[in-house]
Motif scaffolding. Structure first.
Motif, short mmCIF file in Angstrom:
data_model
loop_
_atom_site.label_atom_id
_atom_site.label_comp_id
_atom_site.label_asym_id
_atom_site.label_seq_id
_atom_site.Cartn_x
_atom_site.Cartn_y
_atom_site.Cartn_z
N GLY A 30 0.84 -1.19 0.00
CA GLY A 30 0.00 0.00 0.00
C GLY A 30 0.87 1.24 0.00
N GLN A 31 0.54 2.16 -0.89
CA GLN A 31 1.30 3.40 -1.01
C GLN A 31 0.47 4.58 -0.53
N ILE A 32 1.05 5.31 0.41
CA ILE A 32 0.41 6.51 0.90
C ILE A 32 1.09 7.72 0.26
N ALA A 33 0.63 8.90 0.62
CA ALA A 33 1.05 10.13 -0.07
C ALA A 33 2.34 10.74 0.46
N ILE A 34 3.32 9.90 0.77
CA ILE A 34 4.63 10.42 1.17
C ILE A 34 5.40 10.80 -0.08
N ILE A 35 5.94 12.01 -0.07
CA ILE A 35 6.78 12.48 -1.18
C ILE A 35 8.18 11.93 -0.94
N PRO A 36 8.68 11.04 -1.81
CA PRO A 36 9.95 10.36 -1.55
C PRO A 36 11.14 11.29 -1.32
N GLU A 37 11.19 12.38 -2.06
CA GLU A 37 12.35 13.28 -1.97
C GLU A 37 12.45 13.98 -0.62
N SER A 38 11.31 14.28 0.00
CA SER A 38 11.31 15.06 1.23
C SER A 38 10.84 14.29 2.46
N GLY A 39 10.10 13.20 2.23
CA GLY A 39 9.51 12.47 3.35
C GLY A 39 8.25 13.13 3.90
N GLU A 40 7.84 14.23 3.29
CA GLU A 40 6.64 14.93 3.73
C GLU A 40 5.39 14.32 3.09
N ILE A 41 4.26 14.63 3.67
CA ILE A 41 2.99 14.14 3.14
C ILE A 41 2.34 15.24 2.31
#
Length: 122
Positions: A30-41
């Motif tokens: 399951g993939q949530i809305a974490i932005i890989p580059e920053s770790g932010e949602i």
């Protein structure tokens, strides 16, 4: 069986893999809305739905396939009131219209609004 991993999608936040190849299929976690580059949602349902799809797409690409290879998805929403907006974004990515389940749940990891997992044929 072969694990699938990419830096283009968020790393696992628990004892699991981003995805697995097995028996000619690719299974994404399951993939949530974490932005890989920053770790932010990502903020808001539209942005979160886009980010979930991008994260799923990155794992599929790392396994050598894409959205058109997907045969089944499971989608989780924190609020079914977001269903129409979520569908609008989902339809941009999953143009082949794979089989799908979509359910509302009490809550999702990190307080996100949506999550998607996918099964694809390699």
């Amino acid at each position: 069986m072969k694990p699938v991993s990419t830096k283009m999608a968020p790393g696992a936040i628990g004892p699991y893999s981003q995805g697995y190849e097995a028996g000619g299929f690719v299974f994404t976690s399951g993939q949530i809305a974490i932005i890989p580059e920053s770790g932010e949602i990502a903020e808001g349902i539209k942005e979160q739905a886009h980010q979930c799809c991008k994260n799923v797409g990155a794992i599929l690409e790392a396994a050598g396939c894409g959205f058109d290879n997907v045969v089944k998805t499971v989608c989780f929403l924190a609020d079914m009131a977001d269903f129409a907006v979520f569908n609008e974004i989902y339809a941009v990515y999953f143009t082949s219209k794979p089989a799908r389940s979509c359910v509302a749940v009490k809550e999702l990891p990190k307080g996100v609004l949506c999550e998607i997992d996918a099964i694809a044929v390699k």
